[in-house]
Design a protein around this motif. Sequence first.
Motif, PDB file in Angstrom:
ATOM      1  N   GLY A 176       0.721  -1.253  -0.116  1.00 57.10           N
ATOM      2  CA  GLY A 176      -0.151   0.189  -0.002  1.00 57.10           C
ATOM      3  C   GLY A 176       0.709   1.272   0.194  1.00 57.10           C
ATOM      4  O   GLY A 176       0.438   2.330  -0.107  1.00 57.10           O
ATOM      5  N   THR A 177       2.022   1.227   0.161  1.00 55.90           N
ATOM      6  CA  THR A 177       3.069   2.360   0.025  1.00 55.90           C
ATOM      7  C   THR A 177       3.693   2.464  -1.235  1.00 55.90           C
ATOM      8  O   THR A 177       4.344   1.159  -1.719  1.00 55.90           O
ATOM      9  CB  THR A 177       4.015   2.358   1.230  1.00 55.90           C
ATOM     10  OG1 THR A 177       3.282   2.457   2.601  1.00 55.90           O
ATOM     11  CG2 THR A 177       4.952   3.746   1.242  1.00 55.90           C
ATOM     12  N   VAL A 178       3.738   3.681  -1.979  1.00 62.20           N
ATOM     13  CA  VAL A 178       4.498   3.673  -2.937  1.00 62.20           C
ATOM     14  C   VAL A 178       5.912   3.931  -2.655  1.00 62.20           C
ATOM     15  O   VAL A 178       6.410   5.119  -2.208  1.00 62.20           O
ATOM     16  CB  VAL A 178       4.166   4.910  -4.051  1.00 62.20           C
ATOM     17  CG1 VAL A 178       4.760   5.049  -5.271  1.00 62.20           C
ATOM     18  CG2 VAL A 178       2.630   4.332  -4.230  1.00 62.20           C
ATOM     19  N   LEU A 179       6.964   3.123  -3.156  1.00 61.93           N
ATOM     20  CA  LEU A 179       8.494   3.305  -2.908  1.00 61.93           C
ATOM     21  C   LEU A 179       8.963   3.910  -4.170  1.00 61.93           C
ATOM     22  O   LEU A 179       8.883   3.284  -5.294  1.00 61.93           O
ATOM     23  CB  LEU A 179       9.054   1.988  -2.618  1.00 61.93           C
ATOM     24  CG  LEU A 179       8.478   1.211  -1.467  1.00 61.93           C
ATOM     25  CD1 LEU A 179       9.293   0.012  -1.211  1.00 61.93           C
ATOM     26  CD2 LEU A 179       8.458   2.072   0.067  1.00 61.93           C
ATOM     27  N   ASP A 180       9.579   5.025  -4.119  1.00 62.69           N
ATOM     28  CA  ASP A 180      10.221   5.963  -5.118  1.00 62.69           C
ATOM     29  C   ASP A 180      11.643   5.411  -5.086  1.00 62.69           C
ATOM     30  O   ASP A 180      12.278   5.959  -3.905  1.00 62.69           O
ATOM     31  CB  ASP A 180       9.942   7.142  -5.407  1.00 62.69           C
ATOM     32  CG  ASP A 180       8.275   7.591  -5.408  1.00 62.69           C
ATOM     33  OD1 ASP A 180       7.830   6.851  -6.522  1.00 62.69           O
ATOM     34  OD2 ASP A 180       7.951   8.520  -5.105  1.00 62.69           O
ATOM     35  N   PHE A 181      12.424   4.697  -5.841  1.00 63.20           N
ATOM     36  CA  PHE A 181      13.790   4.505  -5.707  1.00 63.20           C
ATOM     37  C   PHE A 181      14.467   5.398  -6.793  1.00 63.20           C
ATOM     38  O   PHE A 181      13.956   5.695  -7.996  1.00 63.20           O
ATOM     39  CB  PHE A 181      13.957   3.120  -6.158  1.00 63.20           C
ATOM     40  CG  PHE A 181      13.298   2.081  -5.320  1.00 63.20           C
ATOM     41  CD1 PHE A 181      13.912   1.626  -4.080  1.00 63.20           C
ATOM     42  CD2 PHE A 181      11.989   1.308  -5.667  1.00 63.20           C
ATOM     43  CE1 PHE A 181      13.211   0.554  -3.427  1.00 63.20           C
ATOM     44  CE2 PHE A 181      11.291   0.601  -4.838  1.00 63.20           C
ATOM     45  CZ  PHE A 181      12.204   0.067  -3.755  1.00 63.20           C
ATOM     46  N   PHE A 182      15.738   5.657  -6.436  1.00 62.48           N
ATOM     47  CA  PHE A 182      16.757   6.202  -7.316  1.00 62.48           C
ATOM     48  C   PHE A 182      18.162   5.683  -6.983  1.00 62.48           C
ATOM     49  O   PHE A 182      18.467   5.376  -5.618  1.00 62.48           O
ATOM     50  CB  PHE A 182      16.872   7.733  -7.454  1.00 62.48           C
ATOM     51  CG  PHE A 182      16.635   8.118  -6.046  1.00 62.48           C
ATOM     52  CD1 PHE A 182      17.804   8.744  -5.456  1.00 62.48           C
ATOM     53  CD2 PHE A 182      15.763   8.952  -5.764  1.00 62.48           C
ATOM     54  CE1 PHE A 182      18.024   9.274  -4.112  1.00 62.48           C
ATOM     55  CE2 PHE A 182      15.707   9.689  -4.420  1.00 62.48           C
ATOM     56  CZ  PHE A 182      16.869   9.810  -3.728  1.00 62.48           C
ATOM     57  N   GLY A 183      18.832   5.208  -7.800  1.00 65.32           N
ATOM     58  CA  GLY A 183      20.119   4.687  -7.488  1.00 65.32           C
ATOM     59  C   GLY A 183      21.162   5.006  -8.688  1.00 65.32           C
ATOM     60  O   GLY A 183      21.076   5.629  -9.595  1.00 65.32           O
ATOM     61  N   VAL A 184      22.515   4.593  -8.306  1.00 63.95           N
ATOM     62  CA  VAL A 184      23.655   4.789  -9.176  1.00 63.95           C
ATOM     63  C   VAL A 184      24.310   3.622  -9.331  1.00 63.95           C
ATOM     64  O   VAL A 184      24.542   2.858  -8.749  1.00 63.95           O
ATOM     65  CB  VAL A 184      24.737   5.956  -8.651  1.00 63.95           C
ATOM     66  CG1 VAL A 184      23.939   7.382  -8.683  1.00 63.95           C
ATOM     67  CG2 VAL A 184      25.039   5.632  -7.341  1.00 63.95           C
ATOM     68  N   ASP A 185      24.976   3.684 -10.546  1.00 64.28           N
ATOM     69  CA  ASP A 185      26.383   2.525 -10.920  1.00 64.28           C
ATOM     70  C   ASP A 185      27.399   2.845  -9.901  1.00 64.28           C
ATOM     71  O   ASP A 185      27.454   3.744  -9.196  1.00 64.28           O
ATOM     72  CB  ASP A 185      26.671   2.663 -12.266  1.00 64.28           C
ATOM     73  CG  ASP A 185      26.854   1.123 -12.645  1.00 64.28           C
ATOM     74  OD1 ASP A 185      27.658   0.454 -11.860  1.00 64.28           O
ATOM     75  OD2 ASP A 185      26.822   0.908 -14.000  1.00 64.28           O
ATOM     76  N   ASP A 186      28.353   1.738  -9.824  1.00 63.72           N
ATOM     77  CA  ASP A 186      29.382   1.926  -8.672  1.00 63.72           C
ATOM     78  C   ASP A 186      30.286   3.080  -8.815  1.00 63.72           C
ATOM     79  O   ASP A 186      30.982   3.487  -9.555  1.00 63.72           O
ATOM     80  CB  ASP A 186      30.065   0.809  -8.731  1.00 63.72           C
ATOM     81  CG  ASP A 186      31.145   0.443  -7.520  1.00 63.72           C
ATOM     82  OD1 ASP A 186      30.877   1.365  -6.345  1.00 63.72           O
ATOM     83  OD2 ASP A 186      31.937  -0.299  -7.435  1.00 63.72           O
ATOM     84  N   PRO A 187      30.019   3.977  -7.555  1.00 58.60           N
ATOM     85  CA  PRO A 187      30.652   5.161  -7.399  1.00 58.60           C
ATOM     86  C   PRO A 187      32.118   4.686  -7.184  1.00 58.60           C
ATOM     87  O   PRO A 187      33.236   5.919  -7.474  1.00 58.60           O
ATOM     88  CB  PRO A 187      30.283   5.856  -6.148  1.00 58.60           C
ATOM     89  CG  PRO A 187      28.893   5.336  -6.035  1.00 58.60           C
ATOM     90  CD  PRO A 187      28.882   3.787  -6.557  1.00 58.60           C
ATOM     91  N   HIS A 188      32.571   3.678  -6.646  1.00 64.33           N
ATOM     92  CA  HIS A 188      34.148   3.388  -6.447  1.00 64.33           C
ATOM     93  C   HIS A 188      34.854   3.387  -7.787  1.00 64.33           C
ATOM     94  O   HIS A 188      36.085   3.593  -7.582  1.00 64.33           O
ATOM     95  CB  HIS A 188      34.072   1.816  -5.868  1.00 64.33           C
ATOM     96  CG  HIS A 188      35.341   1.734  -5.245  1.00 64.33           C
ATOM     97  ND1 HIS A 188      35.865   2.240  -4.366  1.00 64.33           N
ATOM     98  CD2 HIS A 188      36.271   0.605  -5.174  1.00 64.33           C
ATOM     99  CE1 HIS A 188      37.231   1.553  -3.913  1.00 64.33           C
ATOM    100  NE2 HIS A 188      37.220   0.853  -4.777  1.00 64.33           N
ATOM    101  N   VAL A 189      34.270   2.950  -8.730  1.00 61.13           N
ATOM    102  CA  VAL A 189      35.200   3.058 -10.122  1.00 61.13           C
ATOM    103  C   VAL A 189      34.425   4.344 -10.853  1.00 61.13           C
ATOM    104  O   VAL A 189      34.584   4.065 -12.413  1.00 61.13           O
ATOM    105  CB  VAL A 189      35.144   1.963 -10.758  1.00 61.13           C
ATOM    106  CG1 VAL A 189      35.933   0.662 -10.147  1.00 61.13           C
ATOM    107  CG2 VAL A 189      33.667   1.273 -10.890  1.00 61.13           C
TER     108      VAL A 189
END
Length: 321
Positions: A176-189
């Motif tokens: 019942g809760t809308v989860l809004d995701f955002f993400g990045v590819d690996d910052p280590h490289v």
Amino acid sequence: MGRRGGTGLIAALAASALAGAAAFAWGSLIERRLFTLREVTVPILPPGAEPIRVLHLSDLHMAPWQRDKQRWVAGLVDLKPDLVVSTGDNLGHEDGLVGIRRALETYRGIPGVQVHGSNDFYGPMRKSWFAYLKRHSGGVKKRKPDLDTAALDRFFGETLGWLDLNNAVGSMTVNGTVLDFFGVDDPHVHRDRLGLLTRLIDEQKDDQTLDTDDPGLSRHVSIGVAHAPYQRVLNAFVTHGAQLILAGHTHGGQVCIPGYGAVVTNCDIPRSKVKGLSVWTHALRSSFLNVSAGLGTSIYAPVRFACRPEATLLKLVAAQH
């Protein structure tokens, strides 16, 4: 130095060597296989929302022969998670996908999201263990990727149905809760693209505001996902309104000193936040931050000391206002 003094020094050196050997044996033969579930509660959901059980997996560094780890991860499905989040470094061998399939196929049909770590592109190499003791060793790799990242992504996307959040955004409704995701590819490289992410998040929010009649708009929760918790990424996520950030990469230090903690973090995150649930604050805003100590190690550095391998079950509950 007299004979007694010389004998005492030799005895002390021998005792130190014996203690070091015993610690190495414990860390390499026993502790790195003591898989542990950590459970935490995170109050970020809207008032009255149904709880959401999130299984956070990270840094499996899987090799095909690691059957004990595969069975343990597969068995976590009995926790009945509502969502699985993988924060990268799944592969630890050119045939690591064989083990990943054994470990994760039981999660088919359970919603999930994933991002890459550098070891989802580059296989492990033999190198000096002392190199790990540097403050952090990020940088663009000097070699071409040699792992089948595309096959890994197909497994996550086509077999498991998980969202790919590598420099991307996405949404799903869970309990019942809308989860809004955002993400990045690996910052280590340096594969993160924070400028691109800003545009995608703005577009996501613009699309949501068009639905002004949607009563569910007040039931949105924002979650940021990255492999390596570099401060530039954590700060950007907080600026973009993340209420929870999930990351891995650090291995919790992997080798820790009792009473002191991690020797290194392998990125610029403070040692106090190298693993576990904490709060990250930036520009008068804050977010819960969960950094997983992960479940694996490089096959060329198979040791953990005072830092057990772990997965995390986060119970998201309504915030108290």
